[in-house]
Structure formats: structure tokens, C-alpha cells
Scaffold this active site. Sequence first.
Site, mmCIF file in Angstrom:
data_model
loop_
_atom_site.group_PDB
_atom_site.id
_atom_site.type_symbol
_atom_site.label_atom_id
_atom_site.label_comp_id
_atom_site.label_asym_id
_atom_site.label_seq_id
_atom_site.Cartn_x
_atom_site.Cartn_y
_atom_site.Cartn_z
ATOM 1 C CG ASP A 118 -2.018 1.035 1.073
ATOM 2 O OD1 ASP A 118 -2.783 0.979 0.085
ATOM 3 O OD2 ASP A 118 -2.078 1.932 1.922
ATOM 4 C CG ASP A 144 -2.431 -5.516 4.209
ATOM 5 O OD1 ASP A 144 -1.811 -5.585 3.128
ATOM 6 O OD2 ASP A 144 -1.992 -4.916 5.196
#
Length: 363
Positions: A118, A144
Site C-alpha cells: 500500500d 491486505d
Amino acid sequence: MTKKRRLGILTGGGDCPGLNAVIRAIAKPAIQEYGFEVIGFEDGYLGLIEKRFRILSDTDVSGILSRGGTILGTSNRSNPFKQTYRKGRETVFKDVSKAVLKTVAGMNLEGLIAIGGDGTLSIAERLFNMGLNVIGVPKTIDNDLSDTDVTFGFDSAVAVATEALDRLHTTAESHHRVMILEVMGRYAGWIALYAGVAGGGDAILIPEIPFHMPSLYRLFSHRLKLGKKFSIVVVAEGAYPFKGERKVARLVKESTDPVRLGGIAAFLAEEIESHTRLETRSTVLGHLQRGGSPTAYDRILATQFGNGALRLFLDGKFGEMVALHGNEINSVKLRDAIGKLKTVPLNHALIQTARSVGTSFGD
Ligand code: F6P
């Protein structure tokens, strides 16, 4: 003489098994079929900022499919929008994004493929908005990242954690102990859930389900009544007790992701021993989950992702990230994938499956 087309690659954030497989899958065809000069930036965005790079040859990217880590090096402390510098004893932050864009333009790069989680992909999206041609490849053992079913590295981390659980089982059984295994995953419980099911954990504690200590004590005494003198608890580093707090091991201020979780297994071991008198030991698997060879699944996924990223690049689909949906490799907008943590949904089928074989989630 015509100049060669040029493409840049970097790997950012924590390393992860499969990074080299992605680099190989991009660089081999880019060099051999499309005649590109492939530039590998060293140590993630740091290489871009400090102009440290090398031209990757076909030989450089041969024989690296099964190798862990990244041949380019990585860094999770570099961010062109907030780069840290030492000024005497002080740490100061500078926005060097414009200089980075100049570097890329000066090198005649058609664009950049950023492989990362991310943090890396959020930076990539910001650089894209400033005009840089960027393609993203999602990587993280934590699984995730949103807008892709799976990230490469996850399967390898689960395999390591599962093997650790198999090993803990035999020693737990011999000594009649409670064994606690702390696994990574940051704020998501994917590694704990998958490894916990694969390794037959008696309790799986994940951040998505805050746990209650009495529920664990009941589990251990129930198992004792059944003649099972040991128990195995798999705990995600981000898990925390109901109305309690996450355990933070340390803060890395310069990082795009400063919080380093850790310590929940030691906390559990102390609590369990003092409340139940059951002998308890804790193991923190740590970076063993990130090092070493990727599994066959991750090698295949990483190769598909690398191939998909090169296709996006050749098609000029900048600002996109390669993704897996079902069995299909496709792409999503970078802006849709970043900034949204993908946690385990409470109705996830694997939670129900685990419960059906008697696994407790401490709730
Ligand atoms: O995001 C991958 C990860 O391994 C997490 O699971 C973990 O919390 C973190 O990185 C550890 O970071 P570092 O390598 O900086 O200690």
C-alpha cells in the site's frame, strides 16, 4: 541509430517471496521480445531519489525465479513526497517528487513499474497524478491490499507458518504445554487464519475478532477434559483483547508505515500461565515468514503479475495495478486499490470452517 525504449522497475516496502519472479517476468520479455532497456532502481524509491540504478541484462534476470528477497534491494523508509534527511542531530523531511520526475524524464524512461504494498503503490499513484507513467504490482505477505483477491508472498508466508505449527505441535504434545505462535499480517488476520486452519490451531486470534481471555481458558480446560493435554494458539501480531490495545513493538518514524506491531504472544503466555498454571511458551515467527523461496503458487502468481504488468505498460494503461480476480489476471485503477485495508470479513467461509472443526476465535 535508433535509441532503445526504456522502462524502469523498482521494488518498495518490506521484501516478500516472489519479487524476483515478478522482475524476471517483466524484464525477460521486455528485453528479448520488445527490445527494451530495463532499468532497475536500487532500494525502492531511494534509488530513484538518489539516482542509483543499473541496466538489467538478460543474465541478471535469469535463475532468479526461485530466489527470495529482491535483486534490486528495497527500502520502506523512502518517500519522494516526504524524504528524510539528517540535519545535524535533527531529522528533516523534504518533498523531492519534482526532482524525481525530472530524473525519470532525463533518463528517457517511458514509465515505471512499481512493485510494492500500500505504501509503495500510494506513492506511485501520487507520482502518476503528477504525470509519471506508472504501473503497479501488488505485493505483500499480509494479503491486505484491496482490489485483488490475493497478493503474492502470502502463500509463502502461510506455508512457513504452517510448518512452524506442525513443529510446535509435536513439542507441545510431548511437554503438555500451551504453545503460542505469533505471526505477521499487520492489521489483518489473513496469515493467522490460513496458517491456523492449515496447521490445526486450537485457537486463532485475529485483529478482526477481539478476543476474551476467559474464552481461551475455557477452551484449554475443555481440551484437558477430553484428554488433550496441550493446546496451540495462533495469534496475529495485530490481534488484541476485547477492550484492550494492540501491542506495539516500536515506531519507525521515517517509514511510510511507522508502527511495528509485536508482543502479543508474550502477553498471552504470561496471562495464560498466571491464570491457568498451564505451562506456556511463545514463539514469534517474525521475518522467517518473509525470507526464502516463494512457494510454487507464489512463483506462478508473481510470474502472471509480472507478465500482466508488462502488458499494461505496453498498452499504455498507466495509473493501473495488475490484479487477480478469480482465475483471471486483470487490472484495476491504482486509486481504487490503495488506502483501503483488506481485512478478513467476519462472514469469511474459512472462519466458519475453522469453527466447525472446533477452533476457537477467542470470542
Ligand atoms: O507488511 C509486511 C510486514 O512483514 C508485516 O507483516 C510486519 O508487520 C511488517 O512488515 C514488519 O516490518 P519490518 O520488516 O520493517 O520490521
